[in-house]
Motif scaffolding. Structure first.
Motif, short mmCIF file in Angstrom:
data_model
loop_
_atom_site.label_atom_id
_atom_site.label_comp_id
_atom_site.label_asym_id
_atom_site.label_seq_id
_atom_site.Cartn_x
_atom_site.Cartn_y
_atom_site.Cartn_z
N HIS A 125 76.82 46.27 62.01
CA HIS A 125 77.35 45.27 62.94
C HIS A 125 77.53 43.93 62.30
O HIS A 125 76.40 43.42 61.97
CB HIS A 125 76.62 45.39 64.39
CG HIS A 125 77.34 44.92 65.53
ND1 HIS A 125 77.19 43.44 65.50
CD2 HIS A 125 78.33 45.10 66.48
CE1 HIS A 125 77.94 42.87 66.75
NE2 HIS A 125 78.56 43.98 67.23
N MET A 151 69.10 41.94 63.64
CA MET A 151 68.70 42.93 64.16
C MET A 151 68.04 42.55 65.55
O MET A 151 66.90 41.94 65.27
CB MET A 151 68.35 43.87 63.49
CG MET A 151 67.98 45.16 64.16
SD MET A 151 67.62 46.51 63.09
CE MET A 151 68.87 47.00 62.12
N PRO A 152 68.33 42.65 66.81
CA PRO A 152 67.44 42.46 67.98
C PRO A 152 66.33 43.24 67.85
O PRO A 152 66.07 44.38 66.97
CB PRO A 152 68.35 42.99 68.91
CG PRO A 152 69.66 42.82 68.72
CD PRO A 152 69.82 43.27 67.01
N SER A 189 73.99 38.67 59.73
CA SER A 189 73.64 39.37 60.98
C SER A 189 72.03 39.50 61.42
O SER A 189 71.00 39.42 60.42
CB SER A 189 73.86 41.05 60.93
OG SER A 189 73.26 41.65 59.95
N ARG A 233 76.84 41.25 63.95
CA ARG A 233 75.87 40.55 64.62
C ARG A 233 74.44 41.10 64.57
O ARG A 233 73.52 40.42 64.49
CB ARG A 233 76.44 40.00 66.17
CG ARG A 233 75.63 38.84 66.60
CD ARG A 233 75.99 38.52 68.00
NE ARG A 233 77.22 37.85 67.94
CZ ARG A 233 77.91 37.27 68.99
NH1 ARG A 233 77.29 37.35 70.19
NH2 ARG A 233 79.11 36.80 68.84
N GLU A 234 74.49 42.35 64.86
CA GLU A 234 73.22 42.93 65.09
C GLU A 234 72.87 44.14 64.08
O GLU A 234 71.77 44.49 64.30
CB GLU A 234 73.36 43.94 66.49
CG GLU A 234 73.73 42.85 67.51
CD GLU A 234 73.64 43.63 69.05
OE1 GLU A 234 73.33 44.73 69.23
OE2 GLU A 234 73.46 42.96 70.07
N LYS A 280 66.09 46.69 68.74
CA LYS A 280 66.89 47.79 67.80
C LYS A 280 65.94 47.66 66.52
O LYS A 280 65.97 48.79 65.78
CB LYS A 280 68.04 47.14 67.68
CG LYS A 280 69.08 48.01 66.52
CD LYS A 280 70.52 47.42 66.55
CE LYS A 280 71.47 48.29 65.43
NZ LYS A 280 72.70 47.60 65.43
#
Length: 485
Positions: A232, A268-269, A266, A234-235, A272
């Protein structure tokens, strides 16, 4: 989105709409807290975030003031980037042998030509680093170094420096003992040593898609196969696709960047990251975590690495001072968890040690303080340059251009209209004295032929170079050039 992030975005939106103009004073923390029904801490965090992005500035005993309008971003790429050959959650492709080095070398060699605007560079501008102070410390270290003591700096590295690195981990809430840290010749050696410790020729390694070209080169050199997992913009890596790849390919390792990934930017939160570590642990697969950009965040605190969620020693965390303090000193490290002994022995049997004076100079710099102050200035500069760079891309590139939205680092990934060939644009740009990093060098399977990675960490001529690139992209896309606003 957290409360302070939502508040910051609301204020930035007011700036974009002209409700808040340059020079306007923002409400005091107490006023904003009362008006927005949030805590003063939330307001402080929102203001710090806006300040890091170069949108507001604090004045002593006066408050916060608007510096300018937030950049108008191009649309963001879709979650499953075009031309990946698969969509997130779809069947993962086959494990591919890797043959990218010739193309990567051609691109990098052309980009190093004198006088070239370095938008394809892997480093920000050298003037952003305290090189004079480091140089004095390096000379001092060399003069005072006892020849016999240099043996102490052989693998695993200078004890003072390893202690300072361990303290950086501790500040983020991670307990990493200095004896678990191996100092290396840059992060690339750390990553390669970790890869060697957990793989054998013919094994399969999971990578992000797109991925850092040096990871592809490492796999090629070690005779390994690559499986590219959709990522992704953004993530970070798609975990459903990762789970499928783990079941389908039984990989020996997974190599990725959780913080400000190169080339996407990106992040990663944290939830996640926790899920990522747990998923890999269930399969017993080591994670080689490349975290060289983690200190270059634009929010209020450093994002935790995946290493923070590792309870089994399977995360092999790799860092470096090259991207945030001392480019050219080539000092990095690995914190390889349960594989520390294997990585140390590989270091001993390959390069043996890392430059002793450089290690001593960096240890002295960290001990004397000032590193965090330098990092704040560096992050503020990069955040401001990102805003100006994005505005230039939005103004000059053809309709249909998409861009990622990094919250740190200094890379922007552009997805160009389908008719624009990135390799052709790269050749045209070089003829005009501009380097770019074309998308195909970030894939083992020749993907991303209409994508570019651009570096916004340089000032001199960078915005003029973006305008020239945009003009070339218009021509290749067959679109009439837009009149700049």
């Amino acid at each position: 989105m957290k409360r302070y992030e939502a508040l910051a975005e609301d204020i930035a939106q007011s700036m974009r709409q002209g409700v808040l103009a340059p020079g306007d004073r923002l409400p005091s923390v107490r006023q904003a807290s009362k008006q927005r029904c949030v805590s003063p801490s939330t307001v402080f965090q929102a203001y710090y975030l806006l300040e890091a992005r170069g949108l507001i500035r604090a004045r002593a005993r006066s408050g916060y003031y608007v510096l300018g309008h937030a950049a108008v971003w191009p649309p963001e790429p879709d979650a499953a980037l075009p031309a990946t050959g698969t969509r997130a959650g779809a069947e993962i492709g086959h494990a591919a042998s890797v043959e990218v080095s010739d193309r990567v070398f051609d691109v990098l060699e052309a980009s190093r030509a004198p006088g070239v605007a370095p938008l394809g560079s892997a480093f920000p501008e050298a003037g952003l680093f305290p090189l004079q102070r480091l140089g004095r410390l390096l000379a001092h270290a060399g003069q005072r170094m006892d020849p016999a003591s240099t043996l102490d700096d052989l693998s695993p590295g200078n004890a003072r420096l390893r202690r300072q690195i361990a303290l950086r981990y501790l500040a983020d809430g991670l307990t990493v003992h200095p004896d678990e840290i191996v100092v290396t010749n840059g992060a690339l050696e750390a990553l390669n040593l970790c890869l060697s410790a957990v793989t054998r020729p013919g094994d399969t390694v999971l990578l992000e898609s797109p991925t850092f070209y040096a990871a592809l080169q490492a796999l090629e050199r070690h005779g390994l196969h690559a499986v590219e997992v959709p990522t992704h913009p953004r993530e970070g890596m798609d975990l459903a696709a990762l789970a499928q790849a783990l079941a389908q390919h039984a990989p020996a390792a997974c190599w990725l960047m959780t913080n400000f990934q190169n080339p996407l930017g990106s992040l990663m939160p944290e939830a996640k990251k926790r899920e990522l570590v747990a998923l890999l642990a269930r399969h017993g697969v080591p994670l080689i975590e490349d975290d060289v950009y983690g200190e270059l965040y634009f929010s209020v605190r450093r994002p935790l690495p995946a290493k923070a969620y590792d309870s089994q020693g399977l995360v092999m965390h790799c860092g470096s001072f090259s991207k945030c303090l001392a480019p050219g000193y080539r000092v990095g490290w690995a914190a390889p968890g349960r594989f520390a002994r294997a990585v140390t022995r590989l270091k001993l049997s390959t390069t043996l040690g890392t430059c002793a004076p450089a290690q001593a100079a960096l240890a002295a710099y960290l001990e004397k303080g000032g590193y965090d102050r330098h990092l704040r200035r560096l992050r503020d500069t990069l955040a401001a340059r990102q805003q100006a760079f994005v505005q230039a891309v939005a103004r000059h590139f053809p309709e249909g251009t998409r861009a990622t939205r990094p919250e740190g680092g200094y890379f922007l990934w552009l997805e160009l209209p389908a008719g624009v060939d990135a390799l052709m644009l790269h050749r045209h740009a070089l003829a005009q004295g501009i380097s770019v990093a074309p998308g195909p060098i970030f894939s083992a399977q020749d993907r991303y032929r209409h994508c570019l990675r651009l570096n916004y960490g340089h000032a001199d001529g960078a915005l003029d170079a973006v305008e020239t690139l945009g003009r070339m992209a218009h021509a290749l896309a067959g679109q009439p050039r837009r009149r700049p606003a």
